[in-house]
Design an enzyme around this catalytic site. Structure first.
Site, PDB file in Angstrom:
ATOM      1  N   HIS A 174      26.258  37.414 -67.194  1.00  0.00           N
ATOM      2  CA  HIS A 174      26.519  35.944 -67.377  1.00  0.00           C
ATOM      3  C   HIS A 174      27.502  35.357 -66.233  1.00  0.00           C
ATOM      4  O   HIS A 174      27.147  34.148 -66.038  1.00  0.00           O
ATOM      5  CB  HIS A 174      27.688  36.042 -68.699  1.00  0.00           C
ATOM      6  CG  HIS A 174      28.683  34.974 -68.890  1.00  0.00           C
ATOM      7  ND1 HIS A 174      29.761  34.475 -68.435  1.00  0.00           N
ATOM      8  CD2 HIS A 174      28.237  34.212 -69.941  1.00  0.00           C
ATOM      9  CE1 HIS A 174      30.204  33.658 -68.817  1.00  0.00           C
ATOM     10  NE2 HIS A 174      29.429  33.183 -69.846  1.00  0.00           N
ATOM     11  N   GLY A 211      48.826  41.987 -71.282  1.00  0.00           N
ATOM     12  CA  GLY A 211      48.385  40.981 -70.428  1.00  0.00           C
ATOM     13  C   GLY A 211      48.294  39.615 -70.936  1.00  0.00           C
ATOM     14  O   GLY A 211      47.578  39.265 -71.835  1.00  0.00           O
ATOM     15  N   GLU A 217      26.508  31.888 -64.095  1.00  0.00           N
ATOM     16  CA  GLU A 217      27.545  30.917 -63.717  1.00  0.00           C
ATOM     17  C   GLU A 217      27.342  30.534 -62.341  1.00  0.00           C
ATOM     18  O   GLU A 217      27.386  29.304 -62.147  1.00  0.00           O
ATOM     19  CB  GLU A 217      28.869  31.371 -64.339  1.00  0.00           C
ATOM     20  CG  GLU A 217      30.055  30.477 -64.320  1.00  0.00           C
ATOM     21  CD  GLU A 217      31.146  31.060 -64.584  1.00  0.00           C
ATOM     22  OE1 GLU A 217      32.167  31.153 -63.554  1.00  0.00           O
ATOM     23  OE2 GLU A 217      31.166  31.489 -65.661  1.00  0.00           O
ATOM     24  N   GLY A 232      37.808  30.778 -70.746  1.00  0.00           N
ATOM     25  CA  GLY A 232      38.684  30.144 -69.973  1.00  0.00           C
ATOM     26  C   GLY A 232      39.688  29.696 -70.718  1.00  0.00           C
ATOM     27  O   GLY A 232      40.459  29.778 -71.642  1.00  0.00           O
ATOM     28  N   LYS A 254      28.647  40.676 -69.555  1.00  0.00           N
ATOM     29  CA  LYS A 254      29.548  39.658 -68.772  1.00  0.00           C
ATOM     30  C   LYS A 254      29.262  39.592 -67.503  1.00  0.00           C
ATOM     31  O   LYS A 254      29.409  38.440 -66.959  1.00  0.00           O
ATOM     32  CB  LYS A 254      30.887  39.989 -69.219  1.00  0.00           C
ATOM     33  CG  LYS A 254      32.125  39.193 -68.505  1.00  0.00           C
ATOM     34  CD  LYS A 254      31.703  37.597 -69.343  1.00  0.00           C
ATOM     35  CE  LYS A 254      33.123  36.959 -69.046  1.00  0.00           C
ATOM     36  NZ  LYS A 254      33.539  36.625 -67.710  1.00  0.00           N
TER      37      LYS A 254
END
Length: 309
Positions: free
Chosen positions: A177, A7, A181, A124, A174
Site C-alpha cells: 500500500h 503509543g 502511495e 494519517g 500495508k
C-alpha cells in the site's frame, strides 16, 4: 469492552479518541508525559504511567494495541509485554513493521500462549474524523476478538478494512500500500512540476488541480489534499526539497526483486526520494565532470562560504 493502547503519537492518540467515542474503554500509555496529558479528560480514556499499570488495569483475557515506531522500540515493547501478559491475551502491532518480523513475533508469542495480530493502519491525521483503513493479519479467532475494534476504527463497520490472512499478511499488504502511495505522489509531483515549467502558458496550478477533483480519472484523496493546500496559498519557497522515506518503500522494492515481480514505478519513486536526501549529489557531480571532459561543457561551482575576519 476495555483495551490497552500503547503509543500516543499522532496516530495512536487519535485512534484512542475514536475508540473511546465508539464506546470502548481505553487504558492508554506513552513514555512522554505530554502525550498522556493530551488525553486527560477524554471520556472513557484512562492514562497510566507504565506498561505494568496498563496490564494491571485490563481484565483478562487482555487486548493490547501498540502504535509505536517499527524496529527496536516495538521489539522492546512486545518483549516486555510478553513477560507481563498471560496465556490467552492478545497483542496487536499497528506499527509499519516488516511482515517477516510479524511472522516471527506471532510464532514467539504463540509459544507463550499469547495471540498476535499485525495491523497495517492508514489514514494519517485525518483518521479520527474519516476513519482508518486497516489491513489485518492473524488467525481467524484472533481477528474475531478485535473485529469490534476494527469496525469502530474503520470509516464504516462494513468497509475500509480487510482480514488479509495469517500473521504477517496485514503488514505485507500495508507495505505494498505504501509503495503504491510513493508512486502516486511522485506522479502528481512530476506532472504539476511539468505544467509549472511551461511558463508561456501561465497555467494556474491551484485552479487546475481543483478542476481535476471532479470527473477526472486521476482524482484521489492525495489530489484533494494537494489541491486544498495549493488553494490555501501554501507556498513552496520555504520548503526544503527533502523527502524522507519511512522504510516501507524500500521493503516493497526489495520484495519485488525477491518475487521477480516488476515494480518499476514504485521502485523509481523510492529512488527519487533518495535523490532528495543527497544520495544523488556525488553521482551528479561525477556526471558534470564527465560532460566537461568529453564535451568541454561548463561545470557550475558551489559558491564558497564567506570567510570570517
Amino acid at each position: 469492552m476495555r483495551i490497552g493502547m500503547v503509543g500516543l503519537g499522532r496516530m495512536g492518540a487519535n485512534m484512542t479518541r475514536r475508540l473511546a467515542a465508539g464506546g470502548v474503554e481505553v487504558i492508554a500509555f506513552d513514555v512522554a508525559d505530554a502525550a498522556r496529558m493530551a488525553l486527560a479528560g477524554v471520556p472513557r480514556v484512562t492514562t497510566v504511567p507504565d506498561l505494568s499499570a496498563l496490564v494491571a488495569a485490563l481484565p483478562a483475557p487482555r487486548v493490547v494495541w501498540l502504535m509505536l515506531p517499527s524496529g527496536a522500540i516495538s521489539e522492546t515493547a512486545i518483549g516486555d509485554l510478553s513477560r507481563m501478559l498471560d496465556a490467552g491475551d492478545l497483542i496487536v502491532d499497528g506499527a509499519n513493521a516488516h511482515y517477516t518480523d510479524s511472522v516471527r513475533r506471532a510464532n514467539e508469542l504463540a509459544a507463550r500462549g499469547i495471540e498476535f495480530v499485525d495491523a497495517g493502519v492508514s489514514g494519517g491525521i485525518w483518521g479520527l474524523e474519516n476513519g482508518y483503513a486497516l489491513m489485518i493479519g492473524g488467525a481467524p479467532a484472533a481477528f474475531a476478538r478485535i473485529r469490534p475494534l476494527v469496525e469502530i476504527l474503520a470509516p464504516a463497520r462494513d468497509r475500509g478494512w480487510h482480514h488479509c490472512g495469517p500473521a504477517g499478511a496485514g503488514h505485507f499488504a500495508k507495505m505494498v500500500h505504501n509503495g503504491i502511495e510513493y508512486g502516486m505522489m511522485q506522479a502528481y509531483a512530476e506532472g504539476l512540476a511539468l505544467i509549472r515549467a511551461k511558463k508561456e502558458f501561465d497555467i494556474d496550478i491551484a485552479a487546475l488541480s481543483e478542476s481535476w477533483r471532479d470527473g477526472s480519472v486521476i482524482r484521489s484523496w492525495l489530489l484533494d489534499l494537494t489541491a486544498e493546500a495549493l488553494a490555501g496559498g501554501t507556498g513552496l519557497d520555504d520548503i526544503k526539497p527533502f523527502v524522507a522515506d519511512s522504510g516501507e518503500g524500500r521493503w516493497t522494492a526489495q520484495e519485488a526483486i525477491t518475487l521477480g515481480v516488476p515494480a518499476p514505478v514504485m521502485s523509481l519513486a523510492l529512488m527519487m526520494r533518495f535523490a532528495t536526501q543527497g544520495g544523488n549529489d556525488y553521482a551528479a557531480k561525477l556526471v558534470a565532470l564527465m560532460r566537461a571532459g568529453f564535451g568541454g561543457h561548463a561545470v557550475q561551482r558551489e559558491t564558497p562560504a564567506a570567510s570570517s575576519q
